[in-house]
Write a protein that holds these residues in place. Structure first.
Motif, PDB file in Angstrom:
ATOM      1  N   UNK A  46       0.824  -1.224   0.000  1.00 14.23           N
ATOM      2  CA  UNK A  46       0.000   0.000   0.000  1.00 14.23           C
ATOM      3  C   UNK A  46       0.856   1.271   0.000  1.00 14.23           C
ATOM      4  N   UNK A  47       2.009   1.197   0.668  1.00 12.93           N
ATOM      5  CA  UNK A  47       2.914   2.341   0.721  1.00 12.93           C
ATOM      6  C   UNK A  47       3.502   2.601  -0.662  1.00 12.93           C
ATOM      7  N   UNK A  48       3.887   1.523  -1.342  1.00 15.73           N
ATOM      8  CA  UNK A  48       4.456   1.651  -2.686  1.00 15.73           C
ATOM      9  C   UNK A  48       3.435   2.288  -3.633  1.00 15.73           C
ATOM     10  N   UNK A  49       2.210   1.795  -3.579  1.00 10.77           N
ATOM     11  CA  UNK A  49       1.152   2.326  -4.456  1.00 10.77           C
ATOM     12  C   UNK A  49       0.931   3.816  -4.216  1.00 10.77           C
ATOM     13  N   UNK A  50       0.861   4.199  -2.947  1.00 12.91           N
ATOM     14  CA  UNK A  50       0.639   5.608  -2.609  1.00 12.91           C
ATOM     15  C   UNK A  50       1.810   6.469  -3.098  1.00 12.91           C
ATOM     16  N   UNK A  51       3.018   5.983  -2.886  1.00 14.03           N
ATOM     17  CA  UNK A  51       4.209   6.741  -3.280  1.00 14.03           C
ATOM     18  C   UNK A  51       4.269   6.935  -4.791  1.00 14.03           C
ATOM     19  N   UNK A  52       4.104   5.852  -5.528  1.00 18.40           N
ATOM     20  CA  UNK A  52       4.181   5.920  -6.995  1.00 18.40           C
ATOM     21  C   UNK A  52       3.091   6.830  -7.555  1.00 18.40           C
ATOM     22  N   UNK A  53       1.897   6.736  -6.984  1.00 14.75           N
ATOM     23  CA  UNK A  53       0.779   7.559  -7.457  1.00 14.75           C
ATOM     24  C   UNK A  53       1.089   9.045  -7.291  1.00 14.75           C
ATOM     25  N   UNK A  54       1.641   9.411  -6.126  1.00 12.33           N
ATOM     26  CA  UNK A  54       1.960  10.816  -5.868  1.00 12.33           C
ATOM     27  C   UNK A  54       3.069  11.310  -6.795  1.00 12.33           C
ATOM     28  N   UNK A  55       4.112  10.489  -6.962  1.00 11.67           N
ATOM     29  CA  UNK A  55       5.233  10.911  -7.813  1.00 11.67           C
ATOM     30  C   UNK A  55       4.783  11.041  -9.263  1.00 11.67           C
TER      31      UNK A  55
END
Length: 456
Positions: A46-55
């Motif tokens: 979930x952290x990876x998904x959130x990070x990639x989405x923001x970037x």
């Protein structure tokens, strides 16, 4: 820490840095690489998904499209999103309560709670200038109470005795009453851990937390556990009003997934990073500095703070005066190695320097703590006279020194040659006036740095 992630991200972002123009396609390709790098670092999905989405959202937006250096802007975005992920800014201990301020440590067995209790006490005493005592409520693990007592004695920390025949709640209550009577400002309570999360453990630590109303309830987590660490953090956060997290054993964790995940999962700040067994090996967690370290930008501020905190300033001034007079000898060289070890060794220093991640893999392998400690062992095997006057070391002396240090005559020769080169360098700098500038640049002392001219 973060070695694998830094290397992978460094390769991916280097390709973007050279791009004069970025498209959705090459940004998407880069984000796929970043995603894989984070997953391999054991960052929670979930952290990876959130990070990639923001970037991705920011990278294909106006701030990159209108930039003259779009590749560099993407790197800036990644840095800012890493900072956001880990908590924006450092969160210090909140001890502004009526004394005694109680700090409750919770976590699984083997996470390093007992060592952390003593490290934290050292930080509170030396850096925050507060009186502090520690107590163990772990009545289950054999010799747990004795272990805290032994560690506290080694670190010079005041310890409150307890006994495995007592109940944890009674130990804690007695400890609070004692430090209140004695006027001690801070009490650190080390609680029992288990090999896994279970109801009994949670009920016990909940009862302690409810009764003590601690100023800080800190979850101590082994960073090397990766995803399991994050899951246990989530379980403890659901059971306790955690105020923060301490990550331990970060020197043995090349992935760093726990550091990038735990804030997102628990919503609680990481307050400290612990490394190694030395009782001063605890550093405040600064998200911006850690993000810079991950991206190979170094962490010079932390390095400067460490040098100021751990360098013996009086000894450094004496060393400076001695170097200025040309009297630098092998004893002084040994002192420099000791200073470096006090600051966590060469690997810790290099980790905080910008650009270290871009060095060839073989280069870092040639500069390691073992090599410097080996040089120190050779010097320890010399007589006092040999250290002051290395020129008297002949063939038979070299054999004796090699045998005494468990090394070879060739290694002794190499050390003497390197030391001779250092002395020549100092003399040249002194003649050209460069030595004074060098000493000024070292803060007037040369403390903590390697002697000039030394080449591994």
């Amino acid at each position: 820490m973060f070695d694998n992630l830094s290397e992978r991200l460094g390769r991916t972002l280097k390709n973007l840095r050279g791009q004069g123009r970025l498209s959705e396609d090459n940004i998407s390709e880069a984000m796929r690489e970043v995603r894989m790098a984070l997953l391999e670092a054991d960052v929670a999905l979930p952290v990876v998904k959130d990070f990639i989405e923001h970037v991705r959202e920011r990278a294909i937006g106006q701030e990159v499209a209108t930039s003259l250096t779009p590749g560099q802007v993407v790197i800036k975005i990644v840095h800012e999103e890493l900072v956001r992920l880990m908590g924006e800014s450092a969160t210090p201990l909140s001890l502004n309560v009526a004394p005694p301020a109680v700090i409750l440590l919770a976590g699984l067995q083997g996470a390093g709670k007992t060592t952390t209790a003593v490290k934290l006490a050292r930080h509170i005493r030396d850096d925050l200038k507060r009186s502090v005592k520690v107590v163990s409520c772990d009545v289950y693990r054999p010799a747990a109470i004795d272990q805290l007592h032994a560690y506290a004695d080694q670190a010079g920390i005041e310890y409150l005795p307890s006994d495995s025949s007592q109940k944890p709640l009674d130990i804690a209550r007695d400890a609070v009453a004692t430090v209140r009577r004695q006027g001690v400002e801070t009490l650190i309570v080390d609680t029992a851990g288990r090999l896994h999360v279970d109801e009994d453990m949670m009920a016990e630590v909940q009862a302690l937390n409810s009764d003590l109303s601690p100023a800080e309830t800190l979850f101590v987590i082994d960073s090397m556990m990766g995803q399991d660490a994050v899951k246990s953090a989530e379980a403890f956060n659901n059971a306790l009003p955690l105020s923060g997290v301490i990550l331990t054993k970060v020197d043995g964790d090349a992935r760093g997934g726990a550091a990038l995940s735990v804030r997102h999962v628990t919503g609680k700040p990481i307050k400290f990073l612990g490394s190694g067994e030395k009782f001063d090996a605890l550093e405040a967690f600064h998200p911006e500095r850690v993000a810079s370290r991950i991206l190979g930008m170094g962490d010079v501020l932390s390095l400067i703070e460490e040098v100021e905190r751990k360098t013996d300033q009086d000894k450094a001034k004496k060393m400076a005066a001695k170097i200025k007079k040309g009297g630098f000898d092998l004893d002084d060289f040994r002192d420099q190695i000791n200073e470096m070890n006090r600051m966590g060794g060469m690997s810790s220093l290099l980790d905080k320097l910008p650009g270290t991640g871009q060095l060839p893999a073989g280069a870092l392998n040639q500069v390691n703590d073992g090599m410097f400690n080996r040089l120190g062992t050779i010097i320890d095997s010399m007589t006092q006279k040999e250290r002051r006057k290395p020129d008297i070391i002949n063939g038979s002396r070299k054999k004796r020194i090699a045998a005494g240090s468990g090394t070879s005559v060739q290694e002794v020769n190499k050390l003497l040659k390197q030391f001779g080169q250092m002395q020549k360098t100092m003399k040249r700098m002194k003649r050209k006036g460069g030595l004074q500038k060098m000493l000024q640049g070292m803060g007037g002392g040369g403390g903590g740095g390697l002697p000039p001219g030394f080449k591994p």
